[in-house]
Design a protein around this motif. Structure first.
Motif, PDB file in Angstrom:
ATOM      1  N   SER A  13       0.838  -1.189   0.000  1.00  0.00           N
ATOM      2  CA  SER A  13       0.000   0.000   0.000  1.00  0.00           C
ATOM      3  C   SER A  13       0.878   1.245   0.000  1.00  0.00           C
ATOM      4  N   CYS A  14       0.533   2.186  -0.864  1.00  0.00           N
ATOM      5  CA  CYS A  14       1.287   3.426  -0.962  1.00  0.00           C
ATOM      6  C   CYS A  14       0.350   4.609  -1.095  1.00  0.00           C
ATOM      7  N   ALA A  74      -2.220  -3.438  -3.067  1.00  0.00           N
ATOM      8  CA  ALA A  74      -2.028  -4.704  -3.764  1.00  0.00           C
ATOM      9  C   ALA A  74      -3.338  -5.489  -3.728  1.00  0.00           C
ATOM     10  N   ASP A  75      -3.544  -6.302  -4.731  1.00  0.00           N
ATOM     11  CA  ASP A  75      -4.817  -7.017  -4.849  1.00  0.00           C
ATOM     12  C   ASP A  75      -5.136  -7.850  -3.611  1.00  0.00           C
ATOM     13  N   ASP A  76      -4.129  -8.476  -3.025  1.00  0.00           N
ATOM     14  CA  ASP A  76      -4.426  -9.375  -1.912  1.00  0.00           C
ATOM     15  C   ASP A  76      -4.691  -8.668  -0.591  1.00  0.00           C
ATOM     16  N   VAL A  77      -4.585  -7.340  -0.555  1.00  0.00           N
ATOM     17  CA  VAL A  77      -4.941  -6.613   0.667  1.00  0.00           C
ATOM     18  C   VAL A  77      -6.068  -5.615   0.426  1.00  0.00           C
ATOM     19  N   LYS A  78      -6.452  -5.444  -0.815  1.00  0.00           N
ATOM     20  CA  LYS A  78      -7.486  -4.475  -1.156  1.00  0.00           C
ATOM     21  C   LYS A  78      -8.779  -4.811  -0.435  1.00  0.00           C
ATOM     22  N   MET A  97      -4.998  -2.888   9.410  1.00  0.00           N
ATOM     23  CA  MET A  97      -5.120  -4.195   8.771  1.00  0.00           C
ATOM     24  C   MET A  97      -6.270  -4.955   9.424  1.00  0.00           C
ATOM     25  N   ASN A  98      -7.276  -5.250   8.651  1.00  0.00           N
ATOM     26  CA  ASN A  98      -8.453  -5.991   9.132  1.00  0.00           C
ATOM     27  C   ASN A  98      -8.553  -7.329   8.420  1.00  0.00           C
ATOM     28  N   SER A  99      -9.363  -8.208   8.991  1.00  0.00           N
ATOM     29  CA  SER A  99      -9.614  -9.530   8.389  1.00  0.00           C
ATOM     30  C   SER A  99      -8.305 -10.216   8.019  1.00  0.00           C
ATOM     31  N   LEU A 100      -7.393 -10.227   8.947  1.00  0.00           N
ATOM     32  CA  LEU A 100      -6.065 -10.767   8.672  1.00  0.00           C
ATOM     33  C   LEU A 100      -6.112 -12.253   8.397  1.00  0.00           C
ATOM     34  N   LYS A 101      -5.225 -12.682   7.515  1.00  0.00           N
ATOM     35  CA  LYS A 101      -5.139 -14.080   7.095  1.00  0.00           C
ATOM     36  C   LYS A 101      -3.730 -14.598   7.397  1.00  0.00           C
ATOM     37  N   PRO A 102      -3.596 -15.909   7.525  1.00  0.00           N
ATOM     38  CA  PRO A 102      -2.246 -16.452   7.768  1.00  0.00           C
ATOM     39  C   PRO A 102      -1.241 -16.024   6.702  1.00  0.00           C
ATOM     40  N   GLU A 103      -1.693 -15.850   5.483  1.00  0.00           N
ATOM     41  CA  GLU A 103      -0.773 -15.438   4.418  1.00  0.00           C
ATOM     42  C   GLU A 103      -0.337 -13.981   4.525  1.00  0.00           C
ATOM     43  N   ASP A 104      -0.891 -13.248   5.473  1.00  0.00           N
ATOM     44  CA  ASP A 104      -0.411 -11.888   5.737  1.00  0.00           C
ATOM     45  C   ASP A 104       0.814 -11.879   6.648  1.00  0.00           C
ATOM     46  N   THR A 105       1.178 -13.042   7.145  1.00  0.00           N
ATOM     47  CA  THR A 105       2.346 -13.135   8.020  1.00  0.00           C
ATOM     48  C   THR A 105       3.598 -12.693   7.280  1.00  0.00           C
ATOM     49  N   ALA A 106       4.298 -11.729   7.848  1.00  0.00           N
ATOM     50  CA  ALA A 106       5.481 -11.160   7.199  1.00  0.00           C
ATOM     51  C   ALA A 106       6.081 -10.110   8.118  1.00  0.00           C
ATOM     52  N   VAL A 107       7.259  -9.647   7.729  1.00  0.00           N
ATOM     53  CA  VAL A 107       7.820  -8.440   8.331  1.00  0.00           C
ATOM     54  C   VAL A 107       7.337  -7.263   7.502  1.00  0.00           C
ATOM     55  N   TYR A 108       6.771  -6.285   8.173  1.00  0.00           N
ATOM     56  CA  TYR A 108       6.204  -5.114   7.502  1.00  0.00           C
ATOM     57  C   TYR A 108       7.132  -3.912   7.684  1.00  0.00           C
ATOM     58  N   TYR A 109       7.347  -3.222   6.574  1.00  0.00           N
ATOM     59  CA  TYR A 109       8.234  -2.062   6.563  1.00  0.00           C
ATOM     60  C   TYR A 109       7.487  -0.838   6.049  1.00  0.00           C
ATOM     61  N   CYS A 110       7.769   0.301   6.642  1.00  0.00           N
ATOM     62  CA  CYS A 110       7.317   1.543   6.047  1.00  0.00           C
ATOM     63  C   CYS A 110       8.514   2.231   5.401  1.00  0.00           C
ATOM     64  N   ALA A 111       8.214   3.095   4.447  1.00  0.00           N
ATOM     65  CA  ALA A 111       9.278   3.792   3.737  1.00  0.00           C
ATOM     66  C   ALA A 111       8.774   5.138   3.261  1.00  0.00           C
ATOM     67  N   ALA A 112       9.720   6.056   3.076  1.00  0.00           N
ATOM     68  CA  ALA A 112       9.379   7.409   2.638  1.00  0.00           C
ATOM     69  C   ALA A 112      10.223   7.788   1.431  1.00  0.00           C
ATOM     70  N   ILE A 113       9.571   8.353   0.438  1.00  0.00           N
ATOM     71  CA  ILE A 113      10.240   8.791  -0.791  1.00  0.00           C
ATOM     72  C   ILE A 113       9.923  10.260  -1.004  1.00  0.00           C
ATOM     73  N   ARG A 114      10.968  11.061  -1.172  1.00  0.00           N
ATOM     74  CA  ARG A 114      10.760  12.490  -1.355  1.00  0.00           C
ATOM     75  C   ARG A 114       9.990  12.723  -2.652  1.00  0.00           C
ATOM     76  N   ARG A 115       9.036  13.604  -2.571  1.00  0.00           N
ATOM     77  CA  ARG A 115       8.185  13.854  -3.730  1.00  0.00           C
ATOM     78  C   ARG A 115       8.986  14.382  -4.901  1.00  0.00           C
ATOM     79  N   ARG A 116       8.657  13.845  -6.052  1.00  0.00           N
ATOM     80  CA  ARG A 116       9.317  14.222  -7.281  1.00  0.00           C
ATOM     81  C   ARG A 116       8.426  15.172  -8.076  1.00  0.00           C
TER      82      ARG A 116
END
Length: 136
Positions: A49-50, A65-69, A87-106
């Protein structure tokens, strides 16, 4: 010190909810677009998600992304210099390390799809990640 710090991860049962936070320090998010990514064991990192300042339609401002929409919601609070991922209605396939990131506006501004899919290597700052485990 410039950094992004994620929090809110943990163990949750299938169908449960979590709210991830990403606090920026050492810089202001006002001039940055943001993204949430995740990486599961044995898989490549994926943009889930961005949020862009783009005004174009069709994944211009917000991308999921389609699998989280329909289950995940990205938001930001510039006053708090923080980004969120509900994050709602979580599924086992959502298991992961989650990262946030920032990109300066272009200029011209990148769409949310672009910063989640094709411009990932241009991000300026990444958090250290927070583990999300969905299991009964």
């Amino acid at each position: 010190q410039v950094q992004l710090v994620e929090s809110g991860g943990g163990l949750v049962q299938p169908g449960g909810s979590l709210r991830l936070s990403c606090a920026a320090s050492g810089f202001t998010l006002d001039y940055y677009d943001i993204g949430w990514f995740r990486q599961a064991p044995g898989k490549e990192r994926e943009g889930i998600s961005c949020l862009s300042s783009s005004k174009s339609s069709s994944d211009g401002r917000t991308y999921y992304a389609d699998d989280v929409k329909g289950r995940f919601t990205i938001s930001r609070d510039d006053a708090e210099n923080t980004v969120y991922l509900q994050m709602n209605s979580l599924k086992p396939e959502d298991t992961a390390v989650y990262y946030c990131a920032a990109i300066r506006r272009r200029r011209p501004v990148y769409t949310a799809w672009a910063i989640c899919v094709s411009r990932v290597n241009e991000y300026d700052y990444w958090g250290q990640g927070t583990q999300v485990t969905v299991s009964a």
